[in-house]
Scaffold this motif. Sequence first.
Motif, short mmCIF file in Angstrom:
data_model
loop_
_atom_site.label_atom_id
_atom_site.label_comp_id
_atom_site.label_asym_id
_atom_site.label_seq_id
_atom_site.Cartn_x
_atom_site.Cartn_y
_atom_site.Cartn_z
N LEU A 140 44.63 35.28 52.26
CA LEU A 140 44.52 35.86 50.92
C LEU A 140 46.06 35.79 50.45
O LEU A 140 46.88 36.38 51.03
CB LEU A 140 44.01 37.25 51.12
CG LEU A 140 42.63 37.63 51.99
CD1 LEU A 140 42.34 38.99 51.77
CD2 LEU A 140 41.68 36.50 51.38
N VAL A 141 46.15 35.23 49.41
CA VAL A 141 47.65 34.90 48.87
C VAL A 141 47.62 35.88 47.67
O VAL A 141 47.08 35.92 46.62
CB VAL A 141 47.68 33.47 48.27
CG1 VAL A 141 49.22 33.40 47.86
CG2 VAL A 141 47.56 32.55 49.37
N VAL A 189 42.06 32.55 49.51
CA VAL A 189 41.86 33.14 48.24
C VAL A 189 43.00 33.40 47.47
O VAL A 189 44.05 33.62 47.99
CB VAL A 189 41.14 34.58 48.62
CG1 VAL A 189 40.98 35.15 47.21
CG2 VAL A 189 40.01 34.32 49.39
N MET A 190 42.90 33.09 46.13
CA MET A 190 44.25 32.90 45.33
C MET A 190 44.06 34.01 44.00
O MET A 190 42.70 34.27 43.67
CB MET A 190 44.73 31.73 44.73
CG MET A 190 45.34 30.77 45.88
SD MET A 190 46.32 29.43 45.34
CE MET A 190 46.54 28.67 47.03
N ILE A 191 45.02 34.74 43.53
CA ILE A 191 44.66 35.55 42.40
C ILE A 191 45.21 35.29 41.30
O ILE A 191 46.41 34.84 41.16
CB ILE A 191 45.46 37.16 43.10
CG1 ILE A 191 44.81 37.58 44.33
CG2 ILE A 191 45.20 38.12 41.86
CD1 ILE A 191 45.63 38.75 45.05
N TYR A 233 38.72 32.07 43.71
CA TYR A 233 39.73 32.72 42.47
C TYR A 233 39.42 34.00 42.23
O TYR A 233 38.56 34.53 42.05
CB TYR A 233 39.33 31.81 41.39
CG TYR A 233 40.56 31.75 40.19
CD1 TYR A 233 41.68 31.48 40.19
CD2 TYR A 233 40.09 32.80 39.14
CE1 TYR A 233 42.59 31.58 39.06
CE2 TYR A 233 40.72 32.93 38.00
CZ TYR A 233 42.03 32.47 37.89
OH TYR A 233 42.97 32.65 36.88
N ALA A 234 40.28 34.87 42.61
CA ALA A 234 40.27 36.32 42.35
C ALA A 234 40.80 36.97 41.21
O ALA A 234 41.97 36.37 40.54
CB ALA A 234 40.96 37.30 43.44
N ALA A 280 40.55 40.03 45.51
CA ALA A 280 40.85 39.23 46.53
C ALA A 280 40.42 39.83 47.82
O ALA A 280 39.75 38.98 48.83
CB ALA A 280 42.29 38.92 46.57
N LEU A 281 40.45 40.95 48.24
CA LEU A 281 40.17 41.68 49.32
C LEU A 281 38.53 41.70 49.48
O LEU A 281 38.13 41.64 50.60
CB LEU A 281 40.73 43.22 49.44
CG LEU A 281 42.33 43.21 49.47
CD1 LEU A 281 42.72 44.40 49.15
CD2 LEU A 281 42.83 42.62 50.71
N ARG A 282 37.95 42.03 48.45
CA ARG A 282 36.33 41.82 48.15
C ARG A 282 36.03 40.54 48.81
O ARG A 282 35.11 40.39 49.43
CB ARG A 282 36.02 42.24 47.00
CG ARG A 282 34.43 42.02 46.93
CD ARG A 282 33.79 42.19 45.23
NE ARG A 282 34.47 41.21 44.58
CZ ARG A 282 33.99 39.79 44.48
NH1 ARG A 282 32.73 39.70 45.18
NH2 ARG A 282 34.47 39.03 43.95
#
Length: 532
Positions: free
Chosen positions: A178-179, A198-200, A243-244, A250-252
Amino acid sequence: MTTLKSVLDTHTTEFAESAQAMRTKLAEITAEHAKATAGGGPEKLERHRARGKLTARERIELLIDEDSPFLELCPLAAWGSDFQVGASVVTGIGVVEGVECMIIANDPTVRGGTSNPWTVRKSFRANDIVMQNRLPVISLVESGGADLPTQKEVFIPGGRAFRDLTQASAAGIPTIALVFGNSTAGGAYTPGMSDHVVMIKERSKVFLGGPPLVKMATGEEADDEALGGADMHARTSGLADYYAVDEPDALRIGRNIVRRLNWTKQGPTPREKVAEPLYDPEDLLGVVPSDLKVPFDPREVVARIVDGSDFDEFKQRYGSSLVTGWADLHGYPVGILANAQGVLFSEESQKATQFIQLANRANTPLLFLHNTTGYMVGKEYEQGGIIKHGAMMINAVSNSTVPHLSVLLGASYGAGHYGMCGRAYDPRFLFSWPSAKSAVMGSAQLAGVISLVNRASAEAKGVPFDEEADAGLRAAIAEQIEAESLPLFLSGRLYDDGVIDPRETRTVLGMCLSALHNAPVKGTDNFGVFRM
């Protein structure tokens, strides 16, 4: 009956003094833990929050299951060095969607989450635990890569971290990244080599070279987003699998990935009904005397950590300086080896060897409770074969394949540290109490040995021996060895996985036993040659 009967008198002056000494040491440890939790300090923390970001530990808290514990590992890494206590990364075991995972979170408030030599060593330790216990690994990434001034100690060994990720994936162990921010240079390879990424939006930046480096290397003008933004990686490069919109999202998504892993443990399940120990764990504060030369009965510790205080002792009348026996801990069967009077003789060594073989035959994990000054020396014992018998015990520990757990309660000196499965013998987990000490021998003994050697050397050369200088040297050496024997020093160098409150021993060991049962638990009958 196999239920232990405690004879510990908690009302004596000696107990009160020991408990107070333990509380004083615990306060010292707590103060150092606070330094790790503080990260880069108030100013850096305020700046981080002003950017709308969560801290590493806040991210972990939102990631793991509600009200579940997090077993932080090696929190004192880098203590006593030039680097921040904690080594700019948080590692530990947490439960995510019912699955025990290794969580590795960069602390961006400490030099941008860059990796110094102790970060690298701490990450390696986490990866060892991942492979040995088959724990899915979740990386919470926000790192500027290597701490450049220390590159000579980071660059070459640090490449192992990426090898470890790919080997975990090859072994069927899920790897998730998770970035949360910059993931630059070497830091870019963590998401690049993870199974799930996962990126934000407008937060994640993953690139091998940022705009200044690209400009210098190629002359090309490019901004962060075009080079490595989340939108680009989600739409163009394909590096982002999810894509968060923000950090909680992202944590979800990370939790959802774990939920879909269909992960099952490969080891035996614990017993359904678990009885609490009959005695108060608070008593553990005063079990170990402040003077480690004073013996204590390790059964008092066992009675306060095993289920129902039920302990089936093995060879009770033989080799009585080592207590061995069977118990359950949080529903998991364990074989326990606990030093009683400190010294290991031939009888204790042979007893331990047989017990370790039996544990392997029964596929039962082993728990080593250390309080040993080592194997007995002297003419009588050398002639009696102490080297052979000590080697026999070390052979058994070295080749045993059931999981090992170690807790240093008091002394752990010399080859006794090896025979009781010290760090070099790869226990799955090793923790220390604040009362523990570990070295080649006690500080006074080591200083005395050096004094005797110097005295003999002076006599051989026919020169006068300087008694005053010798006394000063002995005092200096004793002080140095004493400082290097203490838990803070040892934990700072990753010679244990943490210094724990004695009252939490049962909980910590229970979490470790549960975690290690993600992998198969299987013994062996293949040992080296036992010299008889």
